[in-house]
Design a protein around this motif. Structure first.
Motif, PDB file in Angstrom:
ATOM      1  N   GLU A   1       0.637   8.061  -0.011  1.00 39.61           N
ATOM      2  CA  GLU A   1       0.015   9.203  -1.068  1.00 39.61           C
ATOM      3  C   GLU A   1       0.601  10.638  -1.037  1.00 39.61           C
TER       4      GLU A   1
ATOM      5  N   GLU B   1       1.564  -6.471 -10.363  1.00 39.13           N
ATOM      6  CA  GLU B   1       0.103  -5.960 -10.955  1.00 39.13           C
ATOM      7  C   GLU B   1      -0.223  -4.805 -10.092  1.00 39.13           C
ATOM      8  N   VAL B   2      -0.896  -3.954 -11.115  1.00 39.28           N
ATOM      9  CA  VAL B   2      -1.379  -2.594 -10.324  1.00 39.28           C
ATOM     10  C   VAL B   2      -2.875  -2.944 -10.002  1.00 39.28           C
ATOM     11  N   VAL B   3      -3.070  -2.606  -8.803  1.00 34.34           N
ATOM     12  CA  VAL B   3      -4.410  -2.824  -8.162  1.00 34.34           C
ATOM     13  C   VAL B   3      -5.289  -1.856  -8.322  1.00 34.34           C
ATOM     14  N   ASP B   4      -4.640  -0.854  -7.737  1.00 31.20           N
ATOM     15  CA  ASP B   4      -5.356   0.388  -7.832  1.00 31.20           C
ATOM     16  C   ASP B   4      -4.188   1.629  -7.739  1.00 31.20           C
ATOM     17  N   PRO B   5      -4.313   2.992  -7.907  1.00 29.91           N
ATOM     18  CA  PRO B   5      -3.201   3.833  -7.988  1.00 29.91           C
ATOM     19  C   PRO B   5      -2.178   3.856  -6.887  1.00 29.91           C
TER      20      PRO B   5
ATOM     21  N   HIS C   1       1.004  -1.241  -0.009  1.00 35.30           N
ATOM     22  CA  HIS C   1      -0.043   0.046   0.303  1.00 35.30           C
ATOM     23  C   HIS C   1       0.894   1.293   0.024  1.00 35.30           C
TER      24      HIS C   1
ATOM     25  N   ASP D   1       3.419   6.532  -8.072  1.00 32.73           N
ATOM     26  CA  ASP D   1       2.257   5.598  -7.774  1.00 32.73           C
ATOM     27  C   ASP D   1       2.326   4.101  -8.142  1.00 32.73           C
ATOM     28  N   ALA D   2       1.382   3.330  -8.053  1.00 35.72           N
ATOM     29  CA  ALA D   2       1.364   1.932  -8.450  1.00 35.72           C
ATOM     30  C   ALA D   2       1.988   1.814  -9.853  1.00 35.72           C
TER      31      ALA D   2
ATOM     32  N   THR E   1      -2.077   0.570  -4.425  1.00 33.05           N
ATOM     33  CA  THR E   1      -1.883  -0.611  -4.411  1.00 33.05           C
ATOM     34  C   THR E   1      -1.119  -1.273  -5.262  1.00 33.05           C
ATOM     35  N   VAL E   2      -0.114  -2.049  -5.319  1.00 30.51           N
ATOM     36  CA  VAL E   2       0.443  -2.814  -6.255  1.00 30.51           C
ATOM     37  C   VAL E   2       0.815  -4.330  -5.630  1.00 30.51           C
ATOM     38  N   THR E   3       0.828  -5.133  -6.338  1.00 31.63           N
ATOM     39  CA  THR E   3       1.062  -6.830  -5.823  1.00 31.63           C
ATOM     40  C   THR E   3       2.294  -7.310  -6.481  1.00 31.63           C
TER      41      THR E   3
END
Lengths: 274, 532, 314
Positions: free
Chosen positions: B124, B166-170, B121, B135-136, B172-174
């Protein structure tokens, strides 16, 4: 005759005495040195000069006096062999170039120019990388650097000698080239070459120190004076005797060789220059 | 909370400051040391605390480096000294604390729902020095750049276990891993986790090597190769009130004695490393403070187990038993650091406390020589770069093994030859200095696992392979400590290497330099540093 | 004159080719690989192989050399493997400090060596002569890294007069520049000073013993005029030769001086690039050093001709 003039020069006896001592030290090192120069004793490292260790001990507890004595072998070996090789090769090239002149001369001198402009350090590093750093690297690098100097001196002498009557006479009689060169030309050009050689040995000892500084020196645990100074530099402030012993040895030897070289020059040919 | 220095006593400034700094560091580390997988919710407690009693901002810090950096692009960096600068220009996803716990960096928190998935996470409102947002998507661009075989990033080995990003949302990255890797987070505290501006990657390409754009506390200004490197304060840094300094000026001073002389002469305020030889000198100087930072490094002798004489285990043991480690550390390294019992340093939580340093035992060595069929000793060659301290150690070892009849020839080689020969296993014994990694895996797997990328000794022991595989899967620290303890025991018994020294990496600085965090990776992080 | 210059320039081409080819083959024959050096501690064979291919290092040597030569002729010396900067930029950038350092060293050597040499020749065997000789011997018998360190301890640490190390461009800040280059220039110029002093002394002594000097004295000329007009003028020839040859030695000495005093010059660049097997940079520096050597010899020849009207440039 020549010898008497050498001796008469003011500083020559001193120079000869120094050179004699250095050579004697090198020859009789095992007899003179009180300790094994490679024997480490790290619990007794960095001792000040004292009765047991006249020049103190180094960072590994080795006796500096013994190392300086044995170091004379390495320093003279590096200086002597390197300069000897340069003398042999350089003189041959110079004599051949000077004697035949023309295109051979031109090619030989271009090669000498190339060597002079060649960064000697690159060569030293390359040799060290191939053979592993050790005696060979400084010796080969120094030898190569001095070849052009001998070649130039020899060539210049040959050029002036070969116009002299006895050479011209030999040529007209029909002696072959090799015979003329060895019989008539060589003996007449040795004097300046000997002078050049005695001074070059002094420079070679210093050059070896610089190569040691860059990690291209002789193989441990052997000690050359240059390596000892270069490794001792770290301790210049708190244990200056590490540098003092070998430093003075270099200074005296270079001084001795210079005195002898100067005296030889005066004795052999007053008009001769470096 | 910030480690303030000892106004007053000038007599023992060095030691005082060290205690103050280390003490402060440990307390902070303790407060923040939660499970490495859980992340820290409250944000960066240490840095937040440092902010409260911050000194007035300003000033220029002059830092002496022992070598120039090679490149400003972390993805193509192979040189240790590069990182000294990166830690001030770039922020990694997660950061390393003094106690080696993993703390939030550009990632505010993270979790691992299963052993092969890591979810980060992101913080910001962070912007790169060029004004673009972090960002992600930026994280993905960075990882893709490291993973793409066509781009030939030197970080590829670090991120080899990552299958996809993987970009989950701006925010969050996995990361999806091919197999479990307990060392991943530790790896991401360094170059592999540092985030470069995607806009700069696009704009500069290869030229990024001279135009670094990160999110760090300082911005790149100018770099005169082999001379100086200039950074200035990032006024938009995401941590309020930081950094304190206006600028950092790095200078390269190669010669150890000259670098220390410049420090004592007030021409620089700090040096990256004080060689053991000079530690007593800087400690004695009332205008300097010297901090002994334990390091993760290990210096050791590789023995080539694939060729004679050291393919013979008995001869390896004979060689190792002829060497007395303690006096080497005591006299050559002047006690700056610890004798090594194995590949993992005492600075690591996984250090094998119960395994003693291999003792010198000449009778045992002679017995082993006989067992190995060489009762009168044997000859071997030892390769090393001819730095003064390497030559000291090799000559001492030479003298020690000579006592049981082993003739050790010292072969001096330059760096390029040393690397080439080591990688090609073209050696019998060779000197190695591993700078260490925060996770014990980084000090063991690559060197001693049969599949390790840097197993130069060609060592292959099924039990060690098995243990090192386990070490990557298991995440519990106690259990891992046991695993690496066992590995240490076996390595010492089998001698694919002779472990010599875990160095401390002392830093010396002027007494007015405040707030320096002594992290055992030896890196100089200047965000919290100020000048009195 | 122009014919002479053209001839000399043509003569340099084989030298350039020979030296660059020698350096190239030498460096490629020795062990070590620039890509491995670049990767440092962590070696990932697959990535390194790709990098090698990328840089064309997997091609046969003669192809690599031909490619380098072809580009060099067009003025493109390639890019550094290590830092990816254009070699021309790197070399020119590093040339500046070394030129400033060498120029000051030579100036210093000249300012000290000529008067000292003249004094010791004209007052032969006096105390001045003895001191000058002793100094000259010290100058040629001390390794220059030792000279450098001793100067730092004396003038920076003990006296605090000068900075220990670092480089400031003299044109950017003359005073700081001179201060930063003072100790390195003394270090570098020490041996040169000694050599020039000895040459001046011996060749002046010799020319003063020549017939024309005796004639000048007999004419009743003032001694100073005799020494300068007749003695020194003729003594300059061998001095110029020696100085010309010493320029090459300056570069070698600069390696160590630059290392000790942390000056980002060409001497360090050459050693660093050899150690890193940074072939393009190495070739570039070598090219430059050959050109520098040839140029300095040319200048010496021209000086020769202007000093001695008997010498014709042909």
């Amino acid at each position: 005759m020549v010898l008497r003039r050498v001796v008469r020069a003011r500083l020559a006896p001193l120079g000869i005495a120094i050179c004699f001592f250095v050579v004697a030290a090198a020859l009789f090192a095992p007899v003179i040195a009180p300790y094994d120069p490679a024997a480490t004793d790290i619990m007794n490292s960095l001792q000040r000069p004292n009765l047991a260790h006249w020049l103190g001990t180094d960072d590994l507890g080795r006796d500096i006096f013994s190392r300086v004595i044995f170091g004379s072998r390495i320093s003279l070996l590096v200086g002597g062999i390197a300069v000897g090789a340069a003398l042999l090769i350089g003189t041959t090239i110079g004599v051949v170039a000077g004697y035949f002149a023309g295109i051979i001369d031109n090619i030989a001198m271009r090669i000498m120019d190339s060597i002079l402009s060649f960064p000697a350090l690159v060569l030293a590093i390359a040799v060290a990388a191939v053979l592993g750093a050790g005696l060979a690297a400084p010796m080969i690098a120094i030898a190569v650097v001095y070849i052009p100097a001998f070649a130039r001196v020899a060539r210049g002498q040959v050029l002036s000698t070969k116009e002299q009557e006895f050479v011209l006479a030999a040529q007209t009689v029909g002696s072959d080239h090799r015979r003329i060169m060895f019989r008539h030309v060589f003996p007449n050009i040795t004097a300046p070459l000997i002078v050049q050689a005695s001074l070059s040995v002094a420079f070679a000892i210093l050059a070896e120190a610089s190569l040691s500084f860059l990690g291209l020196g002789v193989k441990p645990p052997e000690a050359s004076w240059g390596r000892m100074v270069s490794e001792g530099r770290q301790y210049l402030q708190d244990a200056p005797w590490l540098v003092f012993g070998p430093g003075v040895a270099i200074f005296l030897t270079v001084m001795g060789l210079n005195f002898v070289g100067d005296a030889l020059r005066d004795a052999l040919d007053p008009r001769l220059r470096m | 909370m910030k480690a303030r220095a000892y106004p007053g006593s000038r007599i023992d400034a060095g030691r005082m400051s060290r205690r103050a700094l280390v003490g402060g560091g440990l307390a902070l580390g303790g407060a923040a040391a939660l499970s490495p997988l859980a992340g820290v919710l409250g944000g960066p407690s240490r840095l937040a605390a440092a902010r409260q009693d911050a000194a007035a901002p300003g000033g220029s810090l002059r830092v002496g480096l022992y070598l120039d950096a090679a490149t400003m692009d972390p993805h193509f960096s192979g040189s240790k000294v590069d990182r000294q600068i990166y830690f001030n220009v770039y922020d990694p996803l997660v950061t390393l604390a003094e106690d080696l716990s993993i703390q939030p960096g550009l990632a505010e928190s993270w979790e691992a729902p299963d052993p092969t998935t890591y979810v980060f996470h992101l913080r910001e409102g962070v912007t790169f020095h060029d004004g673009t947002a972090f960002d992600a998507a930026a994280v993905k661009v960075n990882f893709d750049r490291m993973m793409d075989p066509e781009l030939k990033s030197l970080r590829r080995g670090d991120v080899a276990g990552i299958e996809s990003v993987e970009v989950v949302d701006p925010l969050t990255v996995t990361l999806h891993l091919a197999e479990p890797n307990s060392a991943l987070l530790a790896t991401l505290t360094d170059r592999a986790g540092m985030m470069i501006s995607p806009a700069a990657i696009e704009q500069f390409g290869e030229e990024l090597a001279r135009n670094p754009v990160g999110t760090g506390p300082f911005k790149f200004v100018e770099w005169q190769k082999d001379d100086s490197l200039h950074l200035e304060r990032n006024t938009d840094y995401w941590m309020d009130g930081l950094p304190h300094l206006d600028e950092i000026r790095y200078r390269v001073i190669l010669d150890d004695s000259v670098r220390i002389a410049a420090l004592k002469n007030h021409e620089i305020d700090m040096v990256d490393y004080v060689p053991p030889k000079f530690v007593a000198d800087t400690r004695a100087d009332a205008n300097l403070q010297t901090i002994d930072i334990p390091s993760l490094a290990v210096w050791f002798i590789w023995l080539n187990t694939t060729a004679p004489p050291f393919d013979n285990k008995a001869l390896r043991e004979a060689f190792a038993s002829a060497i007395d480690i303690a006096p080497i550390v005591e006299r050559i390294y002047l006690g700056i650091g610890k004798p090594a019992n194995g590949p993992i340093s005492p600075a690591s939580w996984a250090y094998a406390k119960d395994v003693p340093v291999r003792p010198r035992d000449l009778d045992f060595a002679r017995a082993k020589l006989a067992e190995g069929g060489m009762p009168d000793g044997f000859a071997c060659a030892f390769k090393t770069e001819p730095t003064p301290s390497n030559l000291q150690v090799s000559q001492i070892v030479q003298a020690m093994v000579a006592e049981v009849g082993i003739t050790m020839d010292i072969i001096q080689v330059d760096t390029a030859t040393q690397i080439a020969d080591t990688v090609a296993k073209n050696f019998e014994a060779t000197w190695s200095q591993w700078s260490g990694r925060p996770d014990p895996d980084g000090n063991t797997y690559q060197h001693f696992h049969v599949n390790g990328g840097m197993n130069y000794g060609g060592y292959d022991n099924p039990e060690v392979n098995e243990l090192l595989d386990q070490g990557r899967v298991v995440s519990d620290r106690d259990e891992r400590t046991k695993i690496y303890g066992r590995v240490t025991e076996i390595l010492q018994e089998e001698c694919p290497a002779v472990f010599v020294w875990h160095p401390d990496e002392p830093k010396a600085m002027a007494t007015n330099v405040q707030g320096f965090p002594p992290v055992p990776d030896g890196m100089m992080r200047f965000a919290t540093v100020s000048l009195d | 004159m122009i014919g002479f210059l053209v001839q000399r320039l043509i003569g340099t081409i084989p030298v350039l080719l020979l030296v660059s080819l020698t350096v190239f083959s030498l460096m490629h024959l020795i062990p070590g690989d620039p890509v491995q050096v670049m990767a440092g501690e962590v070696q990932d064979p697959e990535t390194l192989a790709r990098l090698r291919a990328d840089l064309g290092l997997d091609r046969p040597l003669y192809v690599q050399y031909a490619a380098w030569l072809g580009n060099a002729v067009r003025g493109d010396l390639g890019k550094s493997i290590r830092t990816r900067e254009p070699v021309t930029d790197v070399v020119l950038q590093r040339l500046r400090p070394t030129l400033q350092l060498s120029a000051i060293a030579m100036l210093l050597a000249g300012v000290v060596a000529f008067p000292a040499g003249i004094l010791s020749a004209t007052r032969r065997n006096s105390r001045i002569d003895a001191i000058a000789t002793a100094f000259a011997l010290l100058g040629v018998s001390m390794p220059n890294f030792l000279v450098g360190l001793l100067l730092i301890f004396a003038f920076s640490m003990k006296l605090g007069w000068l900075p220990t190390s670092g480089y400031v461009d003299i044109f950017a800040d003359p005073i700081a520049g001179l201060r930063s280059l003072a100790l390195p220039a003394i270090t570098l110029g020490m041996a040169l000073t000694a050599v020039i002093m000895r040459m001046t002394r011996s060749s002046l002594l010799e020319s003063l013993s020549q017939d024309y000097v005796r004639t000048a004295r007999a004419k009743g000329l003032v001694e100073r005029r005799v020494v300068i007009r007749h003695g020194l003028r003729n003594a300059l020839l061998p001095i110029v030769t020696v100085v010309g040859l010493q320029v090459g030695n300056l570069l070698a000495g600069a390696v160590i001086t630059e290392y000790i005093f942390a000056i980002p010059g060409i001497g360090r660049l050459i050693v660093d690039s050899v150690f890193a097997r940074d072939y393009p940079v190495m070739q570039g520096v070598v090219l430059l050093s050959v050109i520098g050597f040839i140029a300095s010899n040319l200048v010496a020849d021209l000086l020769y001709a202007s000093l001695d009207p008997r010498i014709r440039l042909s």
